[in-house]
Design a protein around this motif. Structure first.
Motif, PDB file in Angstrom:
ATOM      1  N   GLN A 127     -12.925 -46.324   1.587  1.00 27.58           N
ATOM      2  CA  GLN A 127     -12.493 -46.023   2.936  1.00 27.58           C
ATOM      3  C   GLN A 127     -13.517 -45.121   3.628  1.00 27.58           C
ATOM      4  O   GLN A 127     -13.826 -45.302   4.794  1.00 27.58           O
ATOM      5  CB  GLN A 127     -11.148 -45.331   2.868  1.00 27.58           C
ATOM      6  N   LEU A 150     -12.770 -51.931   8.418  1.00 27.81           N
ATOM      7  CA  LEU A 150     -11.325 -52.111   8.205  1.00 27.81           C
ATOM      8  C   LEU A 150     -10.573 -52.240   9.516  1.00 27.81           C
ATOM      9  O   LEU A 150      -9.430 -52.685   9.553  1.00 27.81           O
ATOM     10  CB  LEU A 150     -10.770 -50.926   7.412  1.00 27.81           C
ATOM     11  N   GLY A 151     -11.213 -51.844  10.609  1.00 27.54           N
ATOM     12  CA  GLY A 151     -10.542 -51.904  11.902  1.00 27.54           C
ATOM     13  C   GLY A 151     -10.699 -53.256  12.575  1.00 27.54           C
ATOM     14  O   GLY A 151     -10.176 -53.466  13.657  1.00 27.54           O
ATOM     15  N   PRO A 201      -9.919 -57.174  12.510  1.00 21.16           N
ATOM     16  CA  PRO A 201      -9.062 -58.123  11.791  1.00 21.16           C
ATOM     17  C   PRO A 201      -9.842 -59.255  11.138  1.00 21.16           C
ATOM     18  O   PRO A 201      -9.369 -59.852  10.173  1.00 21.16           O
ATOM     19  CB  PRO A 201      -8.119 -58.649  12.879  1.00 21.16           C
ATOM     20  N   ILE A 230      -3.605 -48.109   0.843  1.00 24.94           N
ATOM     21  CA  ILE A 230      -4.444 -46.947   1.080  1.00 24.94           C
ATOM     22  C   ILE A 230      -5.515 -47.229   2.128  1.00 24.94           C
ATOM     23  O   ILE A 230      -5.760 -46.417   3.009  1.00 24.94           O
ATOM     24  CB  ILE A 230      -5.100 -46.476  -0.235  1.00 24.94           C
ATOM     25  N   MET A 231      -6.122 -48.412   2.033  1.00 28.64           N
ATOM     26  CA  MET A 231      -7.304 -48.637   2.856  1.00 28.64           C
ATOM     27  C   MET A 231      -7.015 -49.181   4.243  1.00 28.64           C
ATOM     28  O   MET A 231      -7.689 -48.833   5.209  1.00 28.64           O
ATOM     29  CB  MET A 231      -8.242 -49.624   2.145  1.00 28.64           C
ATOM     30  N   SER A 232      -6.025 -50.052   4.356  1.00 28.05           N
ATOM     31  CA  SER A 232      -5.987 -50.873   5.555  1.00 28.05           C
ATOM     32  C   SER A 232      -5.394 -50.126   6.745  1.00 28.05           C
ATOM     33  O   SER A 232      -4.700 -49.126   6.607  1.00 28.05           O
ATOM     34  CB  SER A 232      -5.192 -52.142   5.302  1.00 28.05           C
ATOM     35  N   VAL A 233      -5.664 -50.675   7.904  1.00 28.53           N
ATOM     36  CA  VAL A 233      -5.109 -50.160   9.146  1.00 28.53           C
ATOM     37  C   VAL A 233      -3.616 -50.409   9.152  1.00 28.53           C
ATOM     38  O   VAL A 233      -3.173 -51.517   8.906  1.00 28.53           O
ATOM     39  CB  VAL A 233      -5.762 -50.888  10.341  1.00 28.53           C
ATOM     40  N   GLY A 234      -2.872 -49.413   9.391  1.00 28.98           N
ATOM     41  CA  GLY A 234      -1.443 -49.653   9.599  1.00 28.98           C
ATOM     42  C   GLY A 234      -0.456 -49.073   8.613  1.00 28.98           C
ATOM     43  O   GLY A 234       0.318 -48.257   9.003  1.00 28.98           O
ATOM     44  N   PRO A 241      -5.486 -54.609  10.688  1.00 26.51           N
ATOM     45  CA  PRO A 241      -4.981 -54.736  12.051  1.00 26.51           C
ATOM     46  C   PRO A 241      -4.353 -56.101  12.303  1.00 26.51           C
ATOM     47  O   PRO A 241      -4.889 -57.103  11.845  1.00 26.51           O
ATOM     48  CB  PRO A 241      -6.234 -54.550  12.900  1.00 26.51           C
ATOM     49  N   TYR A 263      -1.768 -57.546  11.142  1.00 26.53           N
ATOM     50  CA  TYR A 263      -1.319 -58.239   9.935  1.00 26.53           C
ATOM     51  C   TYR A 263      -2.435 -58.944   9.175  1.00 26.53           C
ATOM     52  O   TYR A 263      -2.183 -59.810   8.354  1.00 26.53           O
ATOM     53  CB  TYR A 263      -0.211 -59.252  10.263  1.00 26.53           C
ATOM     54  N   GLU A 283      -1.925 -57.870   5.534  1.00 27.14           N
ATOM     55  CA  GLU A 283      -0.565 -57.808   4.987  1.00 27.14           C
ATOM     56  C   GLU A 283      -0.497 -58.695   3.741  1.00 27.14           C
ATOM     57  O   GLU A 283      -0.886 -59.852   3.767  1.00 27.14           O
ATOM     58  CB  GLU A 283       0.417 -58.312   6.044  1.00 27.14           C
TER      59      GLU A 283
END
Lengths: 479, 307
Positions: free
Chosen positions: B133, B160-161, B163, B246-250, B254, B256, B259
């Motif tokens: 991250q 990571l920001g 999609p 831990i890492m992803s946006v949300g 972003p 989904y 997800e």
């Protein structure tokens, strides 16, 4: 016996492996969900009601308290617990206060098993869903506490010692108050007075000034804004009061009530357009969409960006980085005026309770839980809280005689200036998934990263809101 | 004689079987049962709702996004990790230039590389995820700083920001964290392959490429298959959950883009108080896993080579 021709080790191993494969992933996710049958909490007997003990707490009964161990720590609660023991010396040794960050994983089995604690600070990332707790009748009504005389002045009820909006926040459409928020948070646009001084500027009271200041900063290589793109639901901290300021608090109320086309209000569009313009003109710190809250706060504290939408906890959370610049002089600003036809005056700000305390319905000593809350809402405890964690308390006062840090002083002043123009949007506690995941990540984050226009974002959010309204598995609230 | 054989075996296994039944089978059955209820996870009362939860799954866009991402991980993660692991292990053990005396050997400094590769394995998942991250931080992270340093000022992705690449970023971290284990595992497998085979192959004039595909890989097949299953589980299970969480946006974003099924189960249970619905997602995760294991078992069926 068994010949190897039909039944050999390899088959056994293979079958075991196949079972294992199935078991491993499903196990860990599913076994978390095993339930238990309901047990009726055996209540302890009531104690004697006296002037000093208005809630008729059983003086020798045990008390079980679970505190969220987050930014505020648990010391303030432990100090209140000591006060409780002073009032009820017979309970000595039977009062148990534990703190954890994992509220849900610790307490969910206890709720399911019918033996929850007597008082819980249901906060943090593992907060239990309030809508469900209330909907499933798992909480005690706190009205007896609110109607009890306060510790400091027996002629004043506890409910009259609280800051505006705190009680309403604990209600879910009925007369009962289920939650008592202990901290008091001021949301808005946080900035450094020192960094603005370097640009010969003060906090811009109008949006035109805001844009001019951002343009000025950009020339010096400083971004106007940053935000935690990983958690874009920080944007509403300044965006929602901005919407209310433009179109009136009514717009937010309609949004909270999930009314059809609530998001299509021109005030929403105006506010979204204004924020989108920040992106379009390059006033948002590059890379913000990939930053988490700490990273964005660091960039902001380092002076790479002037403004950040945040709450009053930022002073505590980023204390170290802020302290690195002795001239930082943290302050909070209310949303700037978009035009002179805004419905609410400059100063309109979002403030609401934090650290939600609940007394579970099945708690054995619910009177004791409420009594501890009553003690926490005394001037002495509130003062102690304010000093320890530098946050305001939902107890209206306790700031006299305490030297507040700059951010909190500014937040306090902002509240004074706002007067009755405090808005309190409820989406984030009523419909968490809608607010954080759909509106936040799904639309606002996309818009501020430039991947969606305001019109598209509004359309998408309206659809999300409509979906939530039509989703029978989500309990609805009205205000 | 054949009759009663299973009973005989089971007789010895009563205790383990009982434990297995209580701690593995019964949660399964319970979970499947809960998936037909409207249980919130926060109170013991619930009622049966039949197939409502499953009907809802079909309408749920987020669920399908999660299925898509989980299947992507399931298909790509094992291929990428195992290929890299095999390649590195081969280079460390067999792929080196020929030296005197030894028939085969790794590239120079292979023992040092081995330690290096294994290193991520001693770090816990959250630490790896956090390190990545930091590296992916678009504003002050190592990657964008590197791009800037080599003059690519305009190539400053949000990592990571974004999609479009977020899932790949997460996958990159997962590969990095796991490849070392397979290097060691495959190295161990390769060291048990008799040297004469390589000698014979070399005498026949086989190059590295041929040696790998005609000798190393076939003799290593069992190990690879095990690794495949293990990686598949990792892609579907807790590891994917931890990295994404831990890492992803949300997390999950972003929009989904990251997800995954276990994360969605978690969110529905613990954030939204819809444990009944969450278990139905869990059951669908079970189905995905079953299909995966059936396919791997079928594809992997080969004659075992004895040597």
């Amino acid at each position: 016996m068994g010949s190897t021709s039909e039944f050999n080790r390899r088959d056994l191993v293979k079958r075991a492996a196949a079972l294992g494969i199935v078991a491993v992933p499903a196990m860990s996710m599913l076994s978390a969900c095993a339930g238990a049958s309901s047990g009726d909490g055996d209540k302890v007997a009531k104690g004697k009601k006296t002037a000093k003990n208005p809630l008729a707490v059983n003086e020798s009964a045990g008390l079980d308290v679970v505190i969220f161990d987050g930014g505020f720590g648990d010391k303030y609660a432990k100090d209140a617990q000591a006060e409780y023991l002073k009032a009820f010396p017979k309970a000595e040794g039977k009062v148990k206060l534990s703190s954890t960050q994992k509220i849900q994983s610790t307490l969910q089995p206890r709720f399911n098993g019918g033996n929850p604690p007597d008082l819980v600070d249901n906060s943090g990332a593992e907060q239990m869903d309030f809508g469900t707790l209330v909907g499933k009748n798992q909480l005690s009504d706190l009205t007896p506490l609110l109607d009890a005389p306060s510790v400091d002045d027996p002629n004043k009820k506890v409910r009259d010692t609280l800051r505006p909006g705190v009680i309403e926040m604990g209600q879910f459409g009925g007369k009962e108050t289920w939650i008592l928020y202990y901290a008091y948070t001021v949301y808005g646009v946080w900035y450094s007075k020192g960094n603005l001084r370097k640009l010969d500027a003060e906090y811009p009271e109008t949006w035109d000034e805001m844009l001019a200041l951002c343009a000025k900063a950009k020339k010096k290589g400083i971004a106007g804004w940053t935000y935690p793109g990983k958690y874009p639901y920080y944007l509403p901290f300044s965006l929602y009061p901005f919407i209310a300021k433009i179109g009136g608090a009514e717009v937010l109320r309609r949004i909270d009530n999930l009314e059809p086309n609530a998001w299509k209000d021109p005030a929403v569009k105006a506010a979204f357009d204004a924020y989108y313009e920040l992106y379009k003109k390059g006033y948002v710190l590059k890379g913000s969409p990939g930053l988490d809250h700490l990273q964005s706060q660091k960039a902001w504290a380092d002076g790479k960006a002037l403004f950040i939408p945040n709450g009053s906890w930022v002073e505590n959370e980023s204390a170290k980085q802020i302290a690195a610049n002795p001239h930082f002089d943290l302050a909070v600003g209310a949303p700037s005026s978009l035009s002179s036809s805004d419905k609410m005056p400059f100063g309109t700000i979002w403030a609401s309770g934090g650290e939600p305390y609940i007394v579970p319905k099945a708690a054995k000593n619910s009177d004791g839980g409420m009594e501890l809350l009553r003690i926490m809402l005394s001037k002495k405890s509130a003062q102690n809280f304010i000093k320890q964690v530098s946050s305001l308390c939902s107890f209206n006062g306790g700031t006299e005689g305490v030297t507040l840090p700059p951010g909190l002083t500014s937040a306090h002043a902002a509240l004074q200036k706002a007067g009755s123009n405090i808005v309190n949007p409820r989406l984030q506690d009523w419909y968490v998934a809608l607010q954080k995941e759909r509106i936040g990540v799904g639309a606002l984050g996309e818009m501020m990263a430039g991947r969606m226009t305001p019109d598209e974002a509004i359309k998408k959010i309206q659809k999300y809101a409509d979906d939530t309204r039509d989703d029978s598995s989500v309990k609805k609230y009205k205000r | 004689m054949q009759h009663g054989k299973y009973r005989f075996i089971a007789g010895f296994l009563v205790i383990p079987l009982a434990i297995y039944a209580i701690f593995v089978i019964s949660p399964f059955v319970q979970a499947i049962y809960y998936s037909f209820t409207d249980w919130t996870g926060l109170s013991p009362d619930m009622k049966m709702v039949g197939f409502d939860n499953y009907a809802r799954l079909f309408q749920d866009d987020v669920f399908w996004a999660a299925v898509g991402n989980s299947v992507t991980l399931l298909l790509l993660l094992p291929v990428v990790t195992l290929s890299l692991g095999l390649f590195f292990a081969f280079m460390l053990n067999v792929g080196g230039r020929r030296r005197k005396k030894a028939v085969i050997g790794g590239v120079r400094g292979s023992s040092a590389y081995k330690i290096l590769y294994f290193f991520p394995q001693v770090l816990s998942v959250p630490i790896v995820a956090l390190l990545f991250q930091f590296a992916y931080n678009p504003e002050s992270g190592a990657l964008n700083a590197f791009f800037k340093a080599i003059g690519l000022d305009n190539v400053q992705p949000d990592w990571l920001g974004d999609p479009g690449i977020a899932l790949w970023c997460v996958m990159g971290a997962m590969v990095w964290a796991n490849v070392g284990f397979y290097v060691v595992l495959f190295s161990a497998g390769m060291s048990s392959i008799p040297k004469d085979f390589y000698e014979a192959a070399l005498l026949d004039g086989a190059n590295r490429f041929n040696t790998f595909f005609r000798i190393t890989l076939p003799l290593l097949w069992d190990t690879v298959q095990t690794g495949w299953i293990y990686m598949g589980i990792l892609a579907l299970d807790v590891s994917a959950f931890a990295f994404v969480q831990i890492m992803s946006v949300g997390p999950g974003g972003p929009d989904y883009a990251t997800e995954v099924l276990p994360l969605y189960v978690y969110q529905k249970t613990f954030r939204d108080g819809q444990a009944g619905y969450a278990t139905s997602i869990g059951v669908s995760l079970l189905i995905v896993t079953l299909i995966f294991s059936a396919i791997v078992m079928r594809l992997g069926r080969r004659e075992r080579l004895e040597f």
